[in-house]
Design a protein around this motif. Structure first.
Motif, PDB file in Angstrom:
ATOM      1  N   LEU A 165      10.327  -4.820   7.028  1.00  0.00           N
ATOM      2  CA  LEU A 165       8.868  -4.818   6.941  1.00  0.00           C
ATOM      3  C   LEU A 165       8.399  -3.930   5.792  1.00  0.00           C
ATOM      4  O   LEU A 165       8.938  -2.839   5.571  1.00  0.00           O
ATOM      5  CB  LEU A 165       8.275  -4.306   8.259  1.00  0.00           C
ATOM      6  CG  LEU A 165       6.755  -4.132   8.328  1.00  0.00           C
ATOM      7  CD1 LEU A 165       6.050  -5.486   8.283  1.00  0.00           C
ATOM      8  CD2 LEU A 165       6.358  -3.377   9.590  1.00  0.00           C
ATOM      9  N   GLU A 167       4.615  -2.343   4.737  1.00  0.00           N
ATOM     10  CA  GLU A 167       3.314  -2.166   5.382  1.00  0.00           C
ATOM     11  C   GLU A 167       2.463  -1.163   4.602  1.00  0.00           C
ATOM     12  O   GLU A 167       2.939  -0.075   4.244  1.00  0.00           O
ATOM     13  CB  GLU A 167       3.526  -1.679   6.815  1.00  0.00           C
ATOM     14  CG  GLU A 167       2.259  -1.484   7.619  1.00  0.00           C
ATOM     15  CD  GLU A 167       2.567  -1.106   9.044  1.00  0.00           C
ATOM     16  OE1 GLU A 167       2.164  -1.848   9.959  1.00  0.00           O
ATOM     17  OE2 GLU A 167       3.227  -0.054   9.258  1.00  0.00           O
ATOM     18  N   THR A 173       2.905   2.111   0.167  1.00  0.00           N
ATOM     19  CA  THR A 173       3.509   1.096   1.033  1.00  0.00           C
ATOM     20  C   THR A 173       4.673   1.724   1.770  1.00  0.00           C
ATOM     21  O   THR A 173       5.518   2.394   1.167  1.00  0.00           O
ATOM     22  CB  THR A 173       3.994  -0.113   0.213  1.00  0.00           C
ATOM     23  OG1 THR A 173       2.873  -0.790  -0.350  1.00  0.00           O
ATOM     24  CG2 THR A 173       4.757  -1.092   1.099  1.00  0.00           C
ATOM     25  N   TYR A 176      10.272  -0.294   6.161  1.00  0.00           N
ATOM     26  CA  TYR A 176      10.986  -0.157   7.421  1.00  0.00           C
ATOM     27  C   TYR A 176      12.425  -0.646   7.245  1.00  0.00           C
ATOM     28  O   TYR A 176      12.662  -1.830   6.996  1.00  0.00           O
ATOM     29  CB  TYR A 176      10.327  -0.999   8.515  1.00  0.00           C
ATOM     30  CG  TYR A 176       9.005  -0.478   9.033  1.00  0.00           C
ATOM     31  CD1 TYR A 176       8.867  -0.079  10.355  1.00  0.00           C
ATOM     32  CD2 TYR A 176       7.883  -0.413   8.210  1.00  0.00           C
ATOM     33  CE1 TYR A 176       7.651   0.387  10.855  1.00  0.00           C
ATOM     34  CE2 TYR A 176       6.668   0.054   8.680  1.00  0.00           C
ATOM     35  CZ  TYR A 176       6.559   0.444  10.013  1.00  0.00           C
ATOM     36  OH  TYR A 176       5.353   0.908  10.489  1.00  0.00           O
ATOM     37  N   ARG A 202       4.176 -12.941   3.546  1.00  0.00           N
ATOM     38  CA  ARG A 202       2.963 -12.119   3.670  1.00  0.00           C
ATOM     39  C   ARG A 202       2.252 -12.509   4.968  1.00  0.00           C
ATOM     40  O   ARG A 202       1.593 -13.541   5.053  1.00  0.00           O
ATOM     41  CB  ARG A 202       2.071 -12.334   2.458  1.00  0.00           C
ATOM     42  CG  ARG A 202       0.799 -11.491   2.432  1.00  0.00           C
ATOM     43  CD  ARG A 202       1.125 -10.044   2.134  1.00  0.00           C
ATOM     44  NE  ARG A 202      -0.088  -9.246   1.991  1.00  0.00           N
ATOM     45  CZ  ARG A 202      -0.640  -8.926   0.814  1.00  0.00           C
ATOM     46  NH1 ARG A 202      -0.085  -9.357  -0.320  1.00  0.00           N
ATOM     47  NH2 ARG A 202      -1.719  -8.184   0.760  1.00  0.00           N
ATOM     48  N   GLN A 206      -2.064  -6.530   5.296  1.00  0.00           N
ATOM     49  CA  GLN A 206      -1.432  -5.218   5.401  1.00  0.00           C
ATOM     50  C   GLN A 206       0.092  -5.252   5.403  1.00  0.00           C
ATOM     51  O   GLN A 206       0.724  -4.221   5.161  1.00  0.00           O
ATOM     52  CB  GLN A 206      -1.890  -4.528   6.719  1.00  0.00           C
ATOM     53  CG  GLN A 206      -3.388  -4.422   6.876  1.00  0.00           C
ATOM     54  CD  GLN A 206      -4.003  -3.440   5.908  1.00  0.00           C
ATOM     55  OE1 GLN A 206      -3.437  -2.385   5.654  1.00  0.00           O
ATOM     56  NE2 GLN A 206      -5.155  -3.784   5.347  1.00  0.00           N
ATOM     57  N   GLN A 207       0.706  -6.421   5.670  1.00  0.00           N
ATOM     58  CA  GLN A 207       2.142  -6.436   5.954  1.00  0.00           C
ATOM     59  C   GLN A 207       2.863  -7.638   5.332  1.00  0.00           C
ATOM     60  O   GLN A 207       2.328  -8.750   5.291  1.00  0.00           O
ATOM     61  CB  GLN A 207       2.383  -6.453   7.480  1.00  0.00           C
ATOM     62  CG  GLN A 207       1.869  -5.205   8.197  1.00  0.00           C
ATOM     63  CD  GLN A 207       1.797  -5.413   9.686  1.00  0.00           C
ATOM     64  OE1 GLN A 207       1.254  -6.405  10.167  1.00  0.00           O
ATOM     65  NE2 GLN A 207       2.338  -4.467  10.431  1.00  0.00           N
ATOM     66  N   ILE A 209       6.691  -9.375   5.949  1.00  0.00           N
ATOM     67  CA  ILE A 209       7.830  -9.318   6.868  1.00  0.00           C
ATOM     68  C   ILE A 209       9.045 -10.035   6.278  1.00  0.00           C
ATOM     69  O   ILE A 209       8.910 -10.928   5.444  1.00  0.00           O
ATOM     70  CB  ILE A 209       7.501  -9.944   8.246  1.00  0.00           C
ATOM     71  CG1 ILE A 209       7.199 -11.440   8.107  1.00  0.00           C
ATOM     72  CG2 ILE A 209       6.344  -9.208   8.909  1.00  0.00           C
ATOM     73  CD1 ILE A 209       7.033 -12.154   9.441  1.00  0.00           C
ATOM     74  N   VAL A 235       4.001  -7.757  14.736  1.00  0.00           N
ATOM     75  CA  VAL A 235       3.115  -8.024  13.605  1.00  0.00           C
ATOM     76  C   VAL A 235       2.194  -9.177  13.971  1.00  0.00           C
ATOM     77  O   VAL A 235       2.660 -10.238  14.404  1.00  0.00           O
ATOM     78  CB  VAL A 235       3.931  -8.377  12.344  1.00  0.00           C
ATOM     79  CG1 VAL A 235       3.011  -8.814  11.219  1.00  0.00           C
ATOM     80  CG2 VAL A 235       4.790  -7.205  11.915  1.00  0.00           C
TER      81      VAL A 235
END
Length: 251
Positions: A165, A167, A173, A176, A202, A206-207, A209, A235
């Motif tokens: 991830l 984020e 940013t 993870y 996308r 915000q994220q 994956i 998410v």
């Protein structure tokens, strides 16, 4: 397995070439005497593995890695044992003390083979990002590429496939991977242009994956989706991206 030797000592490079002759699947594709030369060789040759000295004129081996956005696997070769911990903090495969012993080199190469032969399955297909008109498109990083990540005094050398991830966290940013959550001074827009859209999606503003880390998918409010990643977190996919996700993942 293509290998680049980086060492300011001609004798050390010659000795490594001699040792590597015992491994038929290994090809030395080039040599570099210092960091600047290594950067040029890396761009031209794109080796699978870097045998890298630490103390060199100008920049150290660590500084070379810190300057790269993507790099091959790394095995450090050095006469100094005090940098071993730091070497493994940047995810080096191994740390060989000079004079390098053939049995230790063999073990290190076996680690490299295991990494290079790790199976990869890509299930989603996405359209490539649009580049800015009149500018060359940014170099695309594959999931097999490794990136150097620095957060304060800590640093890592991370394969993109291990990152589940990206984020937004304030003006940074957050990444993870494993148990780590470092912050980098990059925008999601910048990362989205660099990442392989077959692997990274996308999910919302915000994220981003990694599709290979999806553990479960469930319907959510207003025809959206909620995705749980292995190792967390959950998410929520935006409505527009939920439509796109269903299209990408359908036959």
């Amino acid at each position: 397995m293509n290998v680049l030797l980086v060492d300011d000592s001609r004798l050390a490079r010659t000795e490594l070439r001699h040792l590597l002759q015992a491994f038929p699947d290994v090809t030395v594709v080039g040599e570099a005497r210092h960091a600047a030369e290594a950067r040029a060789r890396l761009q031209d040759l794109r080796p699978d593995l870097l045998l890298l000295d630490i103390h060199m004129p100008g920049e150290t081996g660590f500084e070379l890695l810190a300057s790269l956005e993507a790099a091959p696997h790394v095995i450090f070769t050095t006469a100094y044992d005090e940098y071993a911990l730091r070497a493994f903090e940047v995810n080096a495969l191994d740390y060989l003390l000079k004079p390098v012993q053939e049995n230790r080199l063999a073990a290190a190469l076996e680690k490299a083979r295991a990494k290079l032969l790790a199976p990869a399955v890509v299930e989603a297909v996405a359209a490539p990002a649009q580049s800015v008109p009149d500018e060359p498109p940014p170099t695309l990083l594959t999931e097999h590429d490794q990136v150097f990540v620095k957060d304060g005094e800590r640093c890592w050398f991370v394969r993109l496939s291990d990152i589940r991830l990206f984020e937004i966290n304030g003006s940074y940013t957050q990444i993870y991977f494993e148990q780590h959550r470092p912050l980098i001074p990059r925008t999601l827009q910048h990362l989205e242009q660099r990442l392989d859209h077959k692997v990274f999606f996308r999910a919302n503003r915000q994220q981003i994956i990694n599709l290979k880390w999806i553990e479960s998918i469930e319907p959510w409010f207003s025809n959206t989706l909620k995705i749980r990643l292995r190792g967390g977190p959950e998410v929520e996919v935006s409505r527009q991206q939920s439509v796109r996700f269903r299209e990408l993942m359908s036959l």
